[in-house]
Design an enzyme around this catalytic site. Sequence first.
Site, PDB file in Angstrom:
ATOM      1  N   LYS A 109     -61.763 -40.542  82.611  1.00  0.00           N
ATOM      2  CA  LYS A 109     -62.989 -39.988  83.201  1.00  0.00           C
ATOM      3  C   LYS A 109     -62.766 -39.662  84.679  1.00  0.00           C
ATOM      4  O   LYS A 109     -63.027 -38.558  85.133  1.00  0.00           O
ATOM      5  CB  LYS A 109     -64.158 -40.999  83.126  1.00  0.00           C
ATOM      6  CG  LYS A 109     -64.502 -41.478  81.739  1.00  0.00           C
ATOM      7  CD  LYS A 109     -65.684 -42.433  81.756  1.00  0.00           C
ATOM      8  CE  LYS A 109     -65.402 -43.789  82.370  1.00  0.00           C
ATOM      9  NZ  LYS A 109     -64.477 -44.638  81.576  1.00  0.00           N
ATOM     10  N   ARG A 113     -63.829 -55.315  78.612  1.00  0.00           N
ATOM     11  CA  ARG A 113     -64.430 -54.019  78.957  1.00  0.00           C
ATOM     12  C   ARG A 113     -64.523 -53.113  77.732  1.00  0.00           C
ATOM     13  O   ARG A 113     -65.504 -52.378  77.563  1.00  0.00           O
ATOM     14  CB  ARG A 113     -63.628 -53.341  80.069  1.00  0.00           C
ATOM     15  CG  ARG A 113     -63.948 -53.933  81.434  1.00  0.00           C
ATOM     16  CD  ARG A 113     -62.836 -53.739  82.438  1.00  0.00           C
ATOM     17  NE  ARG A 113     -62.611 -52.374  82.801  1.00  0.00           N
ATOM     18  CZ  ARG A 113     -61.481 -51.934  83.381  1.00  0.00           C
ATOM     19  NH1 ARG A 113     -60.498 -52.780  83.626  1.00  0.00           N
ATOM     20  NH2 ARG A 113     -61.353 -50.683  83.711  1.00  0.00           N
ATOM     21  N   ARG A 156     -74.132 -45.648  81.517  1.00  0.00           N
ATOM     22  CA  ARG A 156     -73.253 -46.459  80.675  1.00  0.00           C
ATOM     23  C   ARG A 156     -74.050 -47.331  79.713  1.00  0.00           C
ATOM     24  O   ARG A 156     -73.444 -48.073  78.927  1.00  0.00           O
ATOM     25  CB  ARG A 156     -72.424 -47.367  81.580  1.00  0.00           C
ATOM     26  CG  ARG A 156     -70.917 -47.138  81.563  1.00  0.00           C
ATOM     27  CD  ARG A 156     -70.310 -48.078  82.582  1.00  0.00           C
ATOM     28  NE  ARG A 156     -68.897 -48.212  82.515  1.00  0.00           N
ATOM     29  CZ  ARG A 156     -68.036 -47.589  83.340  1.00  0.00           C
ATOM     30  NH1 ARG A 156     -68.471 -46.735  84.228  1.00  0.00           N
ATOM     31  NH2 ARG A 156     -66.763 -47.839  83.247  1.00  0.00           N
ATOM     32  N   ARG A 183     -51.837 -49.007  85.325  1.00  0.00           N
ATOM     33  CA  ARG A 183     -52.555 -48.627  86.555  1.00  0.00           C
ATOM     34  C   ARG A 183     -52.593 -49.813  87.522  1.00  0.00           C
ATOM     35  O   ARG A 183     -52.385 -49.639  88.719  1.00  0.00           O
ATOM     36  CB  ARG A 183     -53.980 -48.178  86.213  1.00  0.00           C
ATOM     37  CG  ARG A 183     -54.781 -47.795  87.440  1.00  0.00           C
ATOM     38  CD  ARG A 183     -56.126 -47.184  87.094  1.00  0.00           C
ATOM     39  NE  ARG A 183     -57.015 -48.146  86.439  1.00  0.00           N
ATOM     40  CZ  ARG A 183     -58.243 -47.869  86.050  1.00  0.00           C
ATOM     41  NH1 ARG A 183     -58.726 -46.649  86.224  1.00  0.00           N
ATOM     42  NH2 ARG A 183     -58.996 -48.781  85.480  1.00  0.00           N
ATOM     43  N   ARG A 241     -55.097 -51.941  88.618  1.00  0.00           N
ATOM     44  CA  ARG A 241     -56.211 -52.233  89.529  1.00  0.00           C
ATOM     45  C   ARG A 241     -56.604 -53.699  89.353  1.00  0.00           C
ATOM     46  O   ARG A 241     -56.203 -54.331  88.373  1.00  0.00           O
ATOM     47  CB  ARG A 241     -57.381 -51.314  89.141  1.00  0.00           C
ATOM     48  CG  ARG A 241     -58.254 -50.891  90.277  1.00  0.00           C
ATOM     49  CD  ARG A 241     -59.194 -49.785  89.850  1.00  0.00           C
ATOM     50  NE  ARG A 241     -60.099 -50.173  88.782  1.00  0.00           N
ATOM     51  CZ  ARG A 241     -60.833 -49.310  88.082  1.00  0.00           C
ATOM     52  NH1 ARG A 241     -60.763 -48.026  88.336  1.00  0.00           N
ATOM     53  NH2 ARG A 241     -61.634 -49.746  87.124  1.00  0.00           N
TER      54      ARG A 241
END
Length: 193
Positions: free
Chosen positions: A13, A148, A88, A135, A137
């Site tokens: 996204k 999640r 969301r 990634r 993070r």
Amino acid sequence: MQLIFMGPPGAGKGTQAQLLAALWKIPHISTGDILRACVVAKTPLGEKAKAYMDAGELVPDGLLMDIVQERMNQPDAKAGWILDGFPRTVPQAAFFDTLLCDVPGGGPTSGKDCALRAVNLDVPDNVLVTRLLSRGRQDDNEQTIRRRLQVYREQTEPLIEFYRDREQLVAVDGDRSMQEVTAQLQQVLSRNS
Ligand code: B4P
């Protein structure tokens, strides 16, 4: 151009919204980025949001609604936007409907004059987990990622039907190279605008 970018965590996204917003010269509004900036700045909102984000939970709807309302009222949002990661939840989507009627440049949220499109990027779970782990993070550890994904299935996925029922859904396969996904989005969105 009024676009909502949906999809599970790691679907791309943020990646695609940033690219297309730069191309079309409209603001890229990412609620994840806004929340992370508040966490770094240690604002009262950031202090509240941090624990939810670190645990892979959604930040409470009320906090998000205030953030989005304030951002959508800024002058650069008048000519269009890409909203990345919001709504969301179903209550966020209902709130957004009422907000759009009030903000400058908002307009109708359904019907033939409605400019709003909801893009869903579809990517299998195993690919999402691999992408997010690489990634790296702060909220990208395996336990948080699994939570999640679960929260996404329970609370965000119902929005696909919500926007499909209103004939605003644009579904795109996100399990391809970034360039291929961008090209596909440009193609389907120009057809849909
Ligand atoms: P977000 O910031 O929205 O993050 P995300 O869903 O994890 O990432 P995204 O899908 O944007 O993935 P990206 O393009 O970066 O949310 C973070 C947290 O904030 C949430 O968990 C929640 O706590 C909170 N939050 C945010 N909005 C909220 C709301 N409305 N309500 C409540 N809470 C909210 O891509 C991921 C990786 O994949 C990148 O490394 C990228 O380079 C790579 N990638 C992307 N596309 C690829 C492709 N086609 N091929 C290969 N790799 C690709």
